[in-house]
Structure formats: structure tokens, C-alpha cells
Design a protein around this motif. Structure first.
Motif, PDB file in Angstrom:
ATOM      1  N   VAL A  64      42.846  29.643  67.665  1.00 13.58           N
ATOM      2  CA  VAL A  64      42.235  29.135  66.455  1.00 13.58           C
ATOM      3  C   VAL A  64      43.391  28.810  65.522  1.00 13.58           C
ATOM      4  N   GLY A  65      43.369  27.644  64.923  1.00 10.95           N
ATOM      5  CA  GLY A  65      44.510  27.259  64.094  1.00 10.95           C
ATOM      6  C   GLY A  65      44.103  26.500  62.851  1.00 10.95           C
ATOM      7  N   THR A  66      44.981  26.565  61.856  1.00  5.73           N
ATOM      8  CA  THR A  66      44.773  25.738  60.675  1.00  5.73           C
ATOM      9  C   THR A  66      46.084  25.042  60.350  1.00  5.73           C
ATOM     10  N   GLU A 139      47.315  21.507  50.191  1.00  2.00           N
ATOM     11  CA  GLU A 139      45.980  20.955  50.346  1.00  2.00           C
ATOM     12  C   GLU A 139      45.123  21.945  51.133  1.00  2.00           C
ATOM     13  N   PRO A 140      43.803  21.821  51.043  1.00  2.00           N
ATOM     14  CA  PRO A 140      42.958  22.760  51.784  1.00  2.00           C
ATOM     15  C   PRO A 140      43.252  22.677  53.281  1.00  2.00           C
ATOM     16  N   PRO A 141      43.172  23.809  53.969  1.00  2.00           N
ATOM     17  CA  PRO A 141      43.492  23.798  55.399  1.00  2.00           C
ATOM     18  C   PRO A 141      42.457  23.039  56.234  1.00  2.00           C
ATOM     19  N   ALA A 142      42.937  22.439  57.308  1.00  2.00           N
ATOM     20  CA  ALA A 142      42.043  21.841  58.309  1.00  2.00           C
ATOM     21  C   ALA A 142      42.010  22.796  59.489  1.00  2.00           C
ATOM     22  N   PHE A 143      40.891  22.843  60.170  1.00  2.00           N
ATOM     23  CA  PHE A 143      40.643  23.866  61.178  1.00  2.00           C
ATOM     24  C   PHE A 143      40.489  23.265  62.574  1.00  2.00           C
ATOM     25  N   ALA A 144      40.980  23.984  63.570  1.00  2.00           N
ATOM     26  CA  ALA A 144      40.714  23.597  64.965  1.00  2.00           C
ATOM     27  C   ALA A 144      40.664  24.838  65.842  1.00  2.00           C
ATOM     28  N   ALA A 145      39.848  24.811  66.865  1.00  2.00           N
ATOM     29  CA  ALA A 145      39.840  25.860  67.887  1.00  2.00           C
ATOM     30  C   ALA A 145      39.884  25.139  69.218  1.00  2.00           C
ATOM     31  N   ASP A 146      40.952  25.377  69.973  1.00  2.00           N
ATOM     32  CA  ASP A 146      41.113  24.621  71.219  1.00  2.00           C
ATOM     33  C   ASP A 146      42.231  25.246  72.041  1.00  2.00           C
ATOM     34  N   MET A 147      42.631  24.568  73.134  1.00  2.00           N
ATOM     35  CA  MET A 147      43.717  25.124  73.926  1.00  2.00           C
ATOM     36  C   MET A 147      45.017  25.096  73.119  1.00  2.00           C
TER      37      MET A 147
END
Lengths: 202, 172
Positions: A64-66, A139-147
């Protein structure tokens, strides 16, 4: 840049990572009531071949990353990566539940991670700002959950855009109370490094 | 299955007649694979950005779409005039971070640029698994024409491309 990043400057960047993230993990400890500790920051000049050495997680494992854009006197990208199990620890502590898999990853879970990133990056930038007098906005963080590799490479490719080299200040943080490891990366625009070193007088 | 020859970021790998080529963890990057039905040769570039903007392109041409395609043709020892006999496979080009306030849309631009360059070379795309908001890994078996695309939280996509690639499998 390669020629100007001597040991002293590498040490300075490492120390900035230490001071900046010191405040950030304190903020995380306050938020969670769990003591988090820092590992020694690493400063790396990245080309694409060194990418897999960043954030020691296996390339296809779920993370999970931002990522947040930082503007101002020391612009760059601030990113957090949590292996899935570590993200689950944060969710369990902060909202007392956790998704059983990617399909249950709803907005609540995303906002928890975004908020953790917000608080930590905010504290990191504040510490740097106090030390240098720099004005820094995130800026506000953007989110991703992936490999892991896909998340990491997406962050790095965007940071690399328009630059020849990439510098990464990587700091891992963990807690003895849980099976947890988090990674923070600051990817400054290398063109602005001189300004930082100028302020620090090195 | 034979060991996979992986193209890391910005790298080019190739195989002729046999072997498996692939990429792991493609986010905004685009795995661009060209196959020559005549020689049964495949070459794969792990493209990171649409356009080259410095001399870096000389040392790692696979990094940029604009330099990767000419480099693939060189590896395949084929002039652009003969490129139209090649077939292309494209994987990747996702935008993992969907809610960015400012975004460079690198995944989308990579896909668009590779498509444009392939059109100019009159190369048909026979298989594509691109765009969307997720990462991918893939493996392509040069001998059989089988491709496998993996993504997190989705079932693996498998496709037999032997017919469109002009691969004649030997009887087992």
C-alpha cells in the motif's frame, strides 16, 4: 550532480532524513499509542538498475503506498510504502479492523493511510523547514495498493521525469510491538540540491 | 517452463525460436514486445517514459519509447522498411495513483506514444493489456506464443497467440 555529492553531503542528507523522520515517527506514535523507531536513513543515487534494492520487499508482493508532491524551496515527491501486513497493523490500531483482501479496501482504509502519510510527511517537512528556513508545501497524498514493483516504479518514473538522475532518501521505521515495517522515500528534484547545501553551509 | 529473461526498467531482452521473455511489476511502464514471424525472434523493451530528453538515451535506449523502437529493430537486425512484417504486444501503462491533484499521466502517454510509433512503422498490435489503474507482470513464451498477464486481485489472463504470430508448434 554525481561529482558534487561527496561524503559530507551524503551525511547531511542522511541527517536530514533522520531529523525529519524523527518528528514524523513521533507523530505516528502519538497517533497510534505505539512506539515506532527509525532505522538509519539511506541516501541513494538511483538509476533504474538500483531500483529493486529500494524498500526491501519482494517485487510482486502486495503493498500500500502514497505519494505527495512537495512544492517550495526543496521540491520533490514524498512517498510511503507499507507491505500489506504492515498496513493491516496500522488499520487494526487506528480503526480496529482490517480488510481481508484487496477487494475490501474501501475509502475508509484508504483515508487512514492517507492521513498517516499526511501527518508524517507534514512533520518531516516541518522539521526540514525549521532547520533550513525553507518554505515547503505538500499536496494531498494519492493512494495505490498494488504489486510493490509497480507502485515503486510508478513513483520513481514520475519523479525521474525531466531529470537525468534521481536521489532517494529512504528511511525505514518499525515497531517492536507488531510485525510492522514502513518505508519513507523523499525524492528531491536534484536541481535544487545546491540550494539546500548552501543553506547548510556545505 | 524455461527461466524467464526479464527486462528490468529501461532494458531490452530478446530470444529466438525458444525462451521466455517478461517484465515484473509494470506500473506506468509499458512492456513493448516485437515478434518477427519470419525469424521467430522476439525482442522486448521495458519502456519507462514516452520521449528521450537527454543523452541517457544512447546508453539505455529501452527507457524511452522514441528510442526503444529503433533499438528493438536494431536488435532484430531489421530495417524500418521491413518492420511492417512484425507483430507487437503491449502490456502496462497503468495509472496506479488515481487521485493525484497534478498528474503527468505517464502510463497513458507511454501507451499513446508506443501506438503512434508502431503506426508509423505499420506494425500491427496483436495483443494489448494496457491502461487501467493497476500494475501487471507478464511472460511470453517465444516457442509457443502463449502469453500470461498477472495483476494483483485479478485472475491471470492467458492467451494463445501462436496463430496471429505465425508460430507453428512442433508436435510434442
Amino acid at each position: 550532480m554525481t561529482t558534487t555529492l561527496n561524503d559530507l553531503r551524503t551525511d547531511a542528507l542522511r541527517e536530514i532524513g533522520n531529523i525529519g523522520l524523527g518528528g514524523a515517527v513521533t507523530a505516528l506514535s502519538d497517533l497510534t499509542g505505539v512506539l515506532f523507531t527509525l532505522e538509519a536513513p539511506q541516501v541513494m543515487q538511483i538509476d533504474t538498475s538500483t531500483l529493486p534494492q529500494l524498500c526491501c520487499v519482494s517485487p510482486e508482493s502486495l503493498v500500500v503506498g502514497t505519494v505527495s508532491r512537495v512544492n517550495g524551496d526543496w521540491p520533490g515527491e514524498g512517498a510511503f510504502l507499507f507491505p500489506w501486513q504492515s498496513a493491516c497493523v496500522l488499520w487494526q490500531i487506528l480503526v480496529q479492523m482490517q480488510p481481508s483482501g484487496l477487494e475490501e479496501l474501501n475509502e475508509l482504509y484508504q483515508s487512514v493511510i492517507n492521513e498517516v502519510s499526511n501527518i508524517m510527511l507534514g512533520n518531516y517537512l516541518q522539521a526540514i523547514s525549521q532547520m533550513t528556513g525553507f518554505t515547503l508545501h505538500m499536496e494531498p497524498p494519492a493512494f495505490a495498493a498494488d504489486m510493490a514493483m509497480a507502485v515503486l516504479s510508478s513513483i520513481l518514473v514520475e519523479a525521474l521525469y525531466g531529470q537525468r538522475e534521481l536521489l532517494a532518501i529512504e528511511t525505514a521505521f518499525k515497531t517492536p510491538e507488531h510485525e510492522f515495517k514502513g518505508y519513507f522515500l523523499y525524492l528531491p528534484e536534484t536541481g535544487n540540491l545546491e540550494k539546500l547545501f548552501g543553506v547548510l553551509g556545505i | 517452463m524455461a527461466t524467464v529473461k526479464l527486462a528490468g526498467m529501461g532494458e531490452i531482452v530478446w530470444a529466438c525460436g525458444a525462451g521466455v521473455l517478461g517484465c515484473i511489476g509494470l506500473g506506468s511502464c509499458v512492456g513493448t514486445l516485437l515478434f518477427d514471424p519470419r525469424t521467430q525472434m522476439a525482442a522486448l523493451a521495458h519502456v519507462m517514459l514516452p520521449e528521450a530528453h537527454d543523452q541517457d538515451a544512447l546508453t539505455t535506449p529501452g527507457k524511452y519509447a522514441t528510442t526503444a523502437l529503433p533499438a528493438l529493430l536494431r536488435v532484430m537486425d531489421l530495417s524500418p522498411a521491413l518492420a511492417s512484417r512484425l507483430k507487437a504486444i503491449l502490456i502496462g501503462g497503468g495509472e496506479l495513483f488515481q487521485n493525484r491533484s497534478q498528474t503527468l499521466r505517464i502510463g497513458e502517454r507511454n501507451v499513446e506514444k508506443v501506438h503512434q510509433l508502431l503506426r508509423e512503422l505499420r506494425i500491427d498490435v496483436v495483443f494489448e493489456h494496457t491502461r487501467g489503474s493497476f500494475g501487471r507482470s507478464f511472460e511470453f513464451d517465444v516457442a509457443t506464443g502463449f502469453i500470461k498477464v498477472r495483476a494483483v486481485g485479478a485472475s491471470t489472463v492467458e492467451k494463445d497467440l501462436a496463430a496471429v504470430l505465425g508460430i507453428q508448434r512442433r508436435a510434442a
